[in-house]
Design a protein around this motif. Sequence first.
Motif, PDB file in Angstrom:
ATOM      1  N   ARG A   1       0.463  -1.181   0.020  1.00 41.24           N
ATOM      2  CA  ARG A   1      -0.052   0.228  -0.152  1.00 41.24           C
ATOM      3  C   ARG A   1       1.013   1.130  -0.108  1.00 41.24           C
ATOM      4  NH1 ARG A   1      -3.076  -3.282   3.640  1.00 41.24           N
ATOM      5  NH2 ARG A   1      -2.351  -2.367   5.552  1.00 41.24           N
ATOM      6  N   ASN A   2       1.915   1.411   0.893  1.00 42.89           N
ATOM      7  CA  ASN A   2       2.938   2.359   0.771  1.00 42.89           C
ATOM      8  C   ASN A   2       3.521   2.524  -0.465  1.00 42.89           C
ATOM      9  OD1 ASN A   2       2.238   3.141   3.235  1.00 42.89           O
ATOM     10  ND2 ASN A   2       3.821   1.793   4.356  1.00 42.89           N
ATOM     11  N   THR A   3       3.761   1.369  -1.158  1.00 36.70           N
ATOM     12  CA  THR A   3       4.459   1.571  -2.595  1.00 36.70           C
ATOM     13  C   THR A   3       3.555   2.081  -3.598  1.00 36.70           C
ATOM     14  OG1 THR A   3       5.875  -0.351  -1.847  1.00 36.70           O
ATOM     15  CG2 THR A   3       5.492   0.284  -4.532  1.00 36.70           C
ATOM     16  N   PHE A   4       2.195   1.765  -3.417  1.00 37.19           N
ATOM     17  CA  PHE A   4       1.523   2.572  -4.156  1.00 37.19           C
ATOM     18  C   PHE A   4       1.128   3.837  -3.996  1.00 37.19           C
ATOM     19  CE2 PHE A   4      -1.670  -1.077  -6.068  1.00 37.19           C
ATOM     20  CZ  PHE A   4      -0.605  -1.859  -6.643  1.00 37.19           C
ATOM     21  N   ARG A   5       0.931   4.373  -2.851  1.00 37.66           N
ATOM     22  CA  ARG A   5       0.830   5.673  -2.268  1.00 37.66           C
ATOM     23  C   ARG A   5       1.947   6.573  -3.154  1.00 37.66           C
ATOM     24  NH1 ARG A   5      -0.731   3.163   3.099  1.00 37.66           N
ATOM     25  NH2 ARG A   5      -2.875   3.048   3.210  1.00 37.66           N
ATOM     26  N   GLY A   6       3.034   5.951  -2.974  1.00 40.28           N
ATOM     27  CA  GLY A   6       4.131   6.472  -3.394  1.00 40.28           C
ATOM     28  C   GLY A   6       4.623   6.634  -4.992  1.00 40.28           C
ATOM     29  N   SER A   7       3.571   5.834  -5.655  1.00 42.41           N
ATOM     30  CA  SER A   7       3.876   5.695  -7.123  1.00 42.41           C
ATOM     31  C   SER A   7       2.467   6.334  -7.850  1.00 42.41           C
ATOM     32  CB  SER A   7       4.205   4.285  -7.521  1.00 42.41           C
ATOM     33  OG  SER A   7       3.071   3.596  -7.188  1.00 42.41           O
ATOM     34  N   TRP A   8       1.552   5.326  -8.308  1.00 42.78           N
ATOM     35  CA  TRP A   8       0.516   5.820  -9.378  1.00 42.78           C
ATOM     36  C   TRP A   8      -0.666   6.248  -8.473  1.00 42.78           C
ATOM     37  CZ3 TRP A   8      -4.136   3.671  -8.326  1.00 42.78           C
ATOM     38  CH2 TRP A   8      -4.288   2.571  -8.000  1.00 42.78           C
TER      39      TRP A   8
ATOM     40  N   PRO B   1      -2.495   8.802  -5.846  1.00 36.57           N
ATOM     41  CA  PRO B   1      -2.147   9.768  -5.002  1.00 36.57           C
ATOM     42  C   PRO B   1      -2.464   9.652  -3.666  1.00 36.57           C
ATOM     43  CG  PRO B   1      -3.773  10.274  -7.045  1.00 36.57           C
ATOM     44  CD  PRO B   1      -3.696   8.808  -7.040  1.00 36.57           C
ATOM     45  N   ARG B   2      -1.848  10.587  -2.732  1.00 38.07           N
ATOM     46  CA  ARG B   2      -2.333  10.513  -1.377  1.00 38.07           C
ATOM     47  C   ARG B   2      -2.572  12.082  -0.743  1.00 38.07           C
ATOM     48  NH1 ARG B   2       3.790   8.503   0.416  1.00 38.07           N
ATOM     49  NH2 ARG B   2       4.850   9.951  -0.769  1.00 38.07           N
ATOM     50  N   GLY B   3      -3.268  11.787   0.282  1.00 32.92           N
ATOM     51  CA  GLY B   3      -3.285  13.349   0.953  1.00 32.92           C
ATOM     52  C   GLY B   3      -4.235  14.178   0.402  1.00 32.92           C
ATOM     53  N   ASP B   4      -3.682  15.612   0.091  1.00 33.99           N
ATOM     54  CA  ASP B   4      -4.763  16.416  -0.630  1.00 33.99           C
ATOM     55  C   ASP B   4      -4.727  16.080  -2.038  1.00 33.99           C
ATOM     56  OD1 ASP B   4      -4.868  17.870   1.613  1.00 33.99           O
ATOM     57  OD2 ASP B   4      -3.331  19.295   1.306  1.00 33.99           O
TER      58      ASP B   4
ATOM     59  N   ASN C   1      -6.280   3.712   8.370  1.00 35.89           N
ATOM     60  CA  ASN C   1      -7.150   4.623   7.715  1.00 35.89           C
ATOM     61  C   ASN C   1      -7.545   5.965   8.397  1.00 35.89           C
ATOM     62  OD1 ASN C   1      -9.063   4.936   5.675  1.00 35.89           O
ATOM     63  ND2 ASN C   1     -10.691   4.271   7.233  1.00 35.89           N
ATOM     64  N   ARG C   2      -7.294   6.065   9.680  1.00 33.38           N
ATOM     65  CA  ARG C   2      -7.289   7.317  10.264  1.00 33.38           C
ATOM     66  C   ARG C   2      -6.264   8.248   9.653  1.00 33.38           C
ATOM     67  NH1 ARG C   2      -9.428   4.532  14.870  1.00 33.38           N
ATOM     68  NH2 ARG C   2      -7.346   3.990  15.640  1.00 33.38           N
ATOM     69  N   LYS C   3      -5.034   7.845   9.473  1.00 32.57           N
ATOM     70  CA  LYS C   3      -4.065   8.677   8.816  1.00 32.57           C
ATOM     71  C   LYS C   3      -4.079   8.896   7.297  1.00 32.57           C
ATOM     72  CE  LYS C   3      -0.657   6.812  12.345  1.00 32.57           C
ATOM     73  NZ  LYS C   3       0.477   5.920  12.645  1.00 32.57           N
ATOM     74  N   THR C   4      -4.739   7.999   6.738  1.00 33.06           N
ATOM     75  CA  THR C   4      -4.667   7.888   5.207  1.00 33.06           C
ATOM     76  C   THR C   4      -5.970   8.454   4.431  1.00 33.06           C
ATOM     77  OG1 THR C   4      -4.842   5.449   4.890  1.00 33.06           O
ATOM     78  CG2 THR C   4      -2.622   6.653   5.040  1.00 33.06           C
ATOM     79  N   ASN C   5      -7.019   7.870   5.305  1.00 32.62           N
ATOM     80  CA  ASN C   5      -8.310   8.179   4.573  1.00 32.62           C
ATOM     81  C   ASN C   5      -8.572   7.597   3.423  1.00 32.62           C
ATOM     82  OD1 ASN C   5     -11.307   8.859   5.118  1.00 32.62           O
ATOM     83  ND2 ASN C   5     -10.723  10.861   4.150  1.00 32.62           N
ATOM     84  N   ASP C   6      -8.036   6.220   2.965  1.00 33.02           N
ATOM     85  CA  ASP C   6      -7.981   5.834   1.731  1.00 33.02           C
ATOM     86  C   ASP C   6      -8.519   4.205   1.723  1.00 33.02           C
ATOM     87  OD1 ASP C   6      -5.659   4.559   2.753  1.00 33.02           O
ATOM     88  OD2 ASP C   6      -4.529   5.626   1.291  1.00 33.02           O
ATOM     89  N   PHE C   7      -9.320   4.044   2.426  1.00 37.35           N
ATOM     90  CA  PHE C   7      -9.978   2.641   2.571  1.00 37.35           C
ATOM     91  C   PHE C   7     -11.279   2.603   2.642  1.00 37.35           C
ATOM     92  CE2 PHE C   7      -5.743   1.809   4.814  1.00 37.35           C
ATOM     93  CZ  PHE C   7      -5.585   0.379   4.600  1.00 37.35           C
ATOM     94  N   LEU C   8     -11.688   1.345   1.727  1.00 35.16           N
ATOM     95  CA  LEU C   8     -13.211   1.272   1.704  1.00 35.16           C
ATOM     96  C   LEU C   8     -12.984  -0.125   2.749  1.00 35.16           C
ATOM     97  CD1 LEU C   8     -16.199   1.163   1.199  1.00 35.16           C
ATOM     98  CD2 LEU C   8     -15.505  -0.036  -1.202  1.00 35.16           C
TER      99      LEU C   8
END
Length: 231
Positions: free
Chosen positions: A46-53, A55-58, A92-99
């Motif tokens: 997941r961290n690899t994805f967030r750092g590649s294709w 987007p994360r955060g704003d 999820n509290r930190k990233t807000n990117d889960f279903l």
Amino acid sequence: MDIAKAKSEGYLWGNGTGGTGTEGSSRKKFLAVIGVYTGFGSRLKRNTFRGSWMPRGDALKTLEEKGVVIRFVIGRSPNRGDSLDRNINEENRKTNDFLILESHEEAAEELPKKVKFFFSAAIEAWDAEFYVKIDDNINLDLAGLIEMLNVRRGSHGLYMGCMKSGAVVSEEEQQWYEPEWWKFGDSRTYFRHAAGSLFILSNNLARYININSASLQSYAHDDISVGSWMM
């Protein structure tokens, strides 16, 4: 009873979204909801994805404002509320990117059923033109996918992916064993279907799964299950 329920909730092949027609007036319409399958032991992926294709955060929020939702899709631990669940909640509290699929048990033997829960949860949470399921072992060309879907806006009955077929494995000790192999005929060959690594459904097909999920047969592999439902 299932058929009566489907009719009452408005699933018709040619009526656009397949819904009652009331959702579109009160909900934001998205281009796509992209669900990335993940598991409890896949934090590094997941961290690899967030750092590649992905987007994360704003940047993830901005993409959502433009009509594309991306979420990691995971169920709950067989031992509900244990450290596995708590770790996902904290992440999820930190990233807000889960279903998080509250009704799905994240276990290997339950994996074929996950696709029902994903499409049902996604269409209930977001009204989108398309719903995309991908595995966490591929590097997605996000811009290319968005471009491809944009030109297909308004499509109904769209089922897209890398289409394939293949032999049904009937020997229990082999990989990809299909316990209900006998349902696929004497040739023991799967019908043509989209490979499980990535497939796309239009709104009305995802809604069909949601409405009829209780009566849809699941097989050993989610891509086979979805292919049978589309037939």
